[in-house]
Design a protein around this motif. Structure first.
Motif, short mmCIF file in Angstrom:
data_model
loop_
_atom_site.label_atom_id
_atom_site.label_comp_id
_atom_site.label_asym_id
_atom_site.label_seq_id
_atom_site.Cartn_x
_atom_site.Cartn_y
_atom_site.Cartn_z
N MET A 345 61.12 41.20 53.52
CA MET A 345 61.13 42.17 52.42
C MET A 345 62.54 42.30 51.83
O MET A 345 63.54 42.32 52.55
CB MET A 345 60.64 43.53 52.92
CG MET A 345 60.50 44.59 51.84
SD MET A 345 59.74 46.13 52.48
CE MET A 345 58.01 45.64 52.62
N SER A 346 62.60 42.41 50.53
CA SER A 346 63.86 42.66 49.84
C SER A 346 64.23 44.13 49.94
O SER A 346 63.41 44.97 50.35
CB SER A 346 63.74 42.26 48.37
OG SER A 346 62.88 43.18 47.68
N ASP A 347 65.45 44.46 49.52
CA ASP A 347 65.88 45.87 49.55
C ASP A 347 65.02 46.76 48.66
O ASP A 347 64.89 47.96 48.90
CB ASP A 347 67.34 45.97 49.10
CG ASP A 347 68.30 45.36 50.10
OD1 ASP A 347 67.90 45.19 51.27
OD2 ASP A 347 69.44 45.02 49.72
N SER A 348 64.39 46.17 47.64
CA SER A 348 63.57 46.95 46.72
C SER A 348 62.11 47.05 47.16
O SER A 348 61.29 47.65 46.47
CB SER A 348 63.63 46.32 45.32
OG SER A 348 63.18 44.97 45.36
N GLY A 349 61.77 46.44 48.32
CA GLY A 349 60.42 46.55 48.84
C GLY A 349 59.49 45.43 48.45
O GLY A 349 58.29 45.49 48.72
N ASP A 350 60.03 44.37 47.83
CA ASP A 350 59.21 43.21 47.46
C ASP A 350 59.14 42.22 48.62
O ASP A 350 60.14 41.98 49.30
CB ASP A 350 59.79 42.51 46.23
CG ASP A 350 59.80 43.41 45.00
OD1 ASP A 350 58.79 44.11 44.78
OD2 ASP A 350 60.81 43.42 44.27
N LEU A 351 57.96 41.63 48.84
CA LEU A 351 57.82 40.60 49.86
C LEU A 351 58.33 39.28 49.30
O LEU A 351 58.03 38.90 48.17
CB LEU A 351 56.36 40.47 50.28
CG LEU A 351 55.74 41.73 50.92
CD1 LEU A 351 54.32 41.43 51.42
CD2 LEU A 351 56.60 42.25 52.08
N LEU A 352 59.10 38.57 50.11
CA LEU A 352 59.80 37.37 49.66
C LEU A 352 59.07 36.11 50.11
O LEU A 352 58.40 36.10 51.15
CB LEU A 352 61.22 37.37 50.22
CG LEU A 352 62.09 38.57 49.79
CD1 LEU A 352 63.44 38.54 50.51
CD2 LEU A 352 62.30 38.56 48.27
N GLU A 356 63.39 32.49 51.84
CA GLU A 356 64.30 33.52 51.35
C GLU A 356 64.59 34.55 52.44
O GLU A 356 63.69 34.94 53.19
CB GLU A 356 63.72 34.21 50.11
CG GLU A 356 63.72 33.31 48.88
CD GLU A 356 63.62 34.11 47.59
OE1 GLU A 356 64.06 35.29 47.57
OE2 GLU A 356 63.08 33.56 46.61
N HIS A 384 57.23 51.57 52.43
CA HIS A 384 56.43 50.52 51.76
C HIS A 384 55.26 50.04 52.63
O HIS A 384 54.73 48.96 52.42
CB HIS A 384 57.30 49.32 51.37
CG HIS A 384 58.52 49.68 50.58
ND1 HIS A 384 58.46 50.21 49.30
CD2 HIS A 384 59.84 49.61 50.89
CE1 HIS A 384 59.69 50.43 48.86
NE2 HIS A 384 60.54 50.09 49.80
N TRP A 386 55.20 49.14 55.80
CA TRP A 386 55.55 48.19 56.85
C TRP A 386 56.59 48.81 57.77
O TRP A 386 57.42 49.61 57.33
CB TRP A 386 56.15 46.92 56.25
CG TRP A 386 55.23 46.08 55.43
CD1 TRP A 386 54.81 46.32 54.14
CD2 TRP A 386 54.61 44.86 55.82
NE1 TRP A 386 53.97 45.33 53.71
CE2 TRP A 386 53.83 44.40 54.72
CE3 TRP A 386 54.63 44.10 56.99
CZ2 TRP A 386 53.09 43.23 54.76
CZ3 TRP A 386 53.89 42.91 57.02
CH2 TRP A 386 53.13 42.49 55.93
#
Length: 512
Positions: A345-352, A356, A384, A386
């Motif tokens: 997960m990115s810092d903004s909550g998006d799954l990578l 990555e 988020h 998780w």
């Protein structure tokens, strides 16, 4: 499943079989069941109600671990306390846990005397193997408690409260459910080899990973051979003498095992799985261990909040079908386990996507109920939807998980992100290096300076420039430590982890 169900399952296979052993003496499954019913009744008689918290403060000992099942019979919550902690930390944990009862060995009487006045909620103290001021003896406490089967009904599914450790601030209490332990046990049994009735050797503290690995062993009616102290010479002798099939060692003890002169003379062919985990393992040392001991090493990755089995690398995954070492996997933590979802997960909550780097997040029935009496920390850890592990890593195209660092250990130098674990792996390839730690220190020009502290093998010598050149050849100049210090030993936690916080504090203090 309740914790008592693991014991009862093993007993159903053969109640006379050895369950807990130490020093040539064994408690059978039926004897441990009898103990659990007695302890459960004694707890209830002492005012412990279902859902109350009961702590055990003890070294590795069959009787002490058998009492865990008595706590389960009373419908209470087991609070394992690390006997190597300082008094202040154990006092803080017992208060945080709201413990009403403490079962303790006599050797810890001085510690108990220091902390007892600070713990008004602790109304019952039982000395397991002697006597001490302010405590009732174990025999007196059990007197009149029957051994007939008995079980109190717990109010919920919480079975354990586990302290996170206070090396970075105040500890938190992880609430683990019966479902968490059941999931962990199922994943253990499906992920690693178990042929016949296992014999599990517990050298590492039963308050940590070595303890929870007992539960899947019990379901197979296995024997748990307890070592009271971490003597690696005796460890090797016991594996050979008792035909040990399974054991767990943190990487630091595996390194010491490889240096032990008795290793070459011992027959370790009974081993089916030697688990390693709890800290990064040098790929170079792992290859040496497999070559010298055999293809029996099984990696596990987890944390208190998602115990043990987030991802696994079974012994068979360490070698190719032709028998050659699968070195390309040695720096991975294996693949996510079947009952666990793992993502990046990115810092903004998006799954990578694969490849990555970001924070490793987990969800499923392995993940804790939350932090006890700490809704803020629970919400932060479960953002988020998780569970956030605090580890930085990535998944490759074949779904192997790579942990590159703790989020707090990432070094930003000259605008570049450098993961300390990667630099540590490079240093560990040098034959003179026994162990190391890499940290970032404040620097006017670079923002942070990569600094390494190295412990050498006792029979080896080298200079910092030689180590620096070796890292530069592997990783390039950006990731090469600007400073390498050679220390006779590294500060470690009570479970063998290198304490980077102490190293950083010492170096910052020395630099003013």
């Amino acid at each position: 499943m309740r914790l008592t169900d693991y014991l009862d399952k093993g007993a159903s296979l053969d109640p006379a079989a050895p369950c807990l052993s130490m020093g040539g003496e064994s408690l059978s499954y039926r004897a441990v069941q009898d103990l659990s019913w007695q302890v459960g009744r004694a707890l209830a008689r002492s005012g412990v109600r279902p859902g109350d918290k009961v702590a055990i403060l003890s070294g590795n000992d069959p009787l002490s671990f058998g009492c865990v099942f008595g706590i389960g019979r009373a419908g209470a919550v087991w609070c394992p306390v690390n006997p190597r902690n300082e008094a202040a930390e154990n006092s803080e944990l017992l208060d945080l846990f709201d413990c009403t009862c403490l079962l303790v060995q006599e050797s810890f009487a001085p510690l108990v005397a220091r902390i007892l006045p600070q713990l008004p909620k602790l109304t019952t103290v039982v000395c397991l193997d002697g006597s001490m001021p302010g405590a009732v003896t174990f025999s007196e406490w059990l007197d009149g408690a029957g051994v007939e089967p008995w079980q109190a009904e717990p109010p919920d599914d919480m079975v354990m409260l586990v302290g996170t450790g206070g090396t970075t601030g105040h500890p938190k209490a992880v609430m683990l459910s019966g479902r968490n332990v059941e999931t962990m046990s199922a994943l253990t049994l499906m992920s690693y080899p178990f042929a016949g009735r296992p014999r599990y050797l517990a050298l590492a503290p039963l308050t940590h990973a070595a303890g929870v690995l007992c539960f899947p062993v019990l379901t197979l009616g296995g024997e748990i051979v307890v070592m009271p102290s971490p003597d690696l010479g005796e460890f090797l002798a016991l594996v050979e003498r008792r035909g040990i099939t399974h054991t767990f060692l943190p990487p630091t003890l595996i390194y010491l095992l490889l240096d032990n002169p008795a290793l070459a003379d011992r027959d370790l062919s009974s081993l089916q799985c030697l688990w390693y985990g709890a800290a990064p393992m040098s790929a170079t040392k792992l290859a040496e261990a497999i070559t010298r001991i055999g293809p029996v090493f099984g990696q596990l990755f987890g944390q208190s909040e998602a115990p043990m089995m987030v991802s696994t690398l079974a012994p068979a995954d360490h070698v190719h079908t032709d028998g050659s070492l699968a070195r390309e996997r040695f720096t991975s933590a294996g693949r996510p386990t079947p009952l666990t979802q793992v993502a990046i997960m990115s810092d903004s909550g998006d799954l990578l996507p694969p490849g990555e780097r970001g924070e490793i997040v987990v969800r499923g029935s392995l993940v804790m109920l939350g932090y006890y009496k700490n809704p803020g920390a629970t919400a932060e850890a479960s953002a988020h939807g998780w569970h956030h592990t605090g580890d930085i890593g990535y998944l490759d195209k074949d779904d192997y998980l790579y942990i590159v660092d703790r989020a707090k250990d990432m070094i930003i130098t000259g605008g570049f992100n450098v993961y300390s674990a990667e630099v540590e792996q490079a240093l560990m390839t040098h034959p003179a290096v026994r162990d190391c730690a890499v940290i970032g220190l404040p620097h006017d020009k670079w923002g942070e300076q990569i600094t390494a502290v190295v412990q050498l093998h006792t029979d080896k010598t080298t200079v910092a420039d030689e180590l620096r050149a070796a890292v530069k050849q592997r990783l390039g100049s950006v990731k090469t430590p600007k400073e390498i210090l050679i220390w006779p030993d590294l500060p470690r936690s009570t479970v063998g982890k290198v304490l980077k916080t102490e190293i950083r504090a010492r170096l910052v203090g020395e630099n003013g």
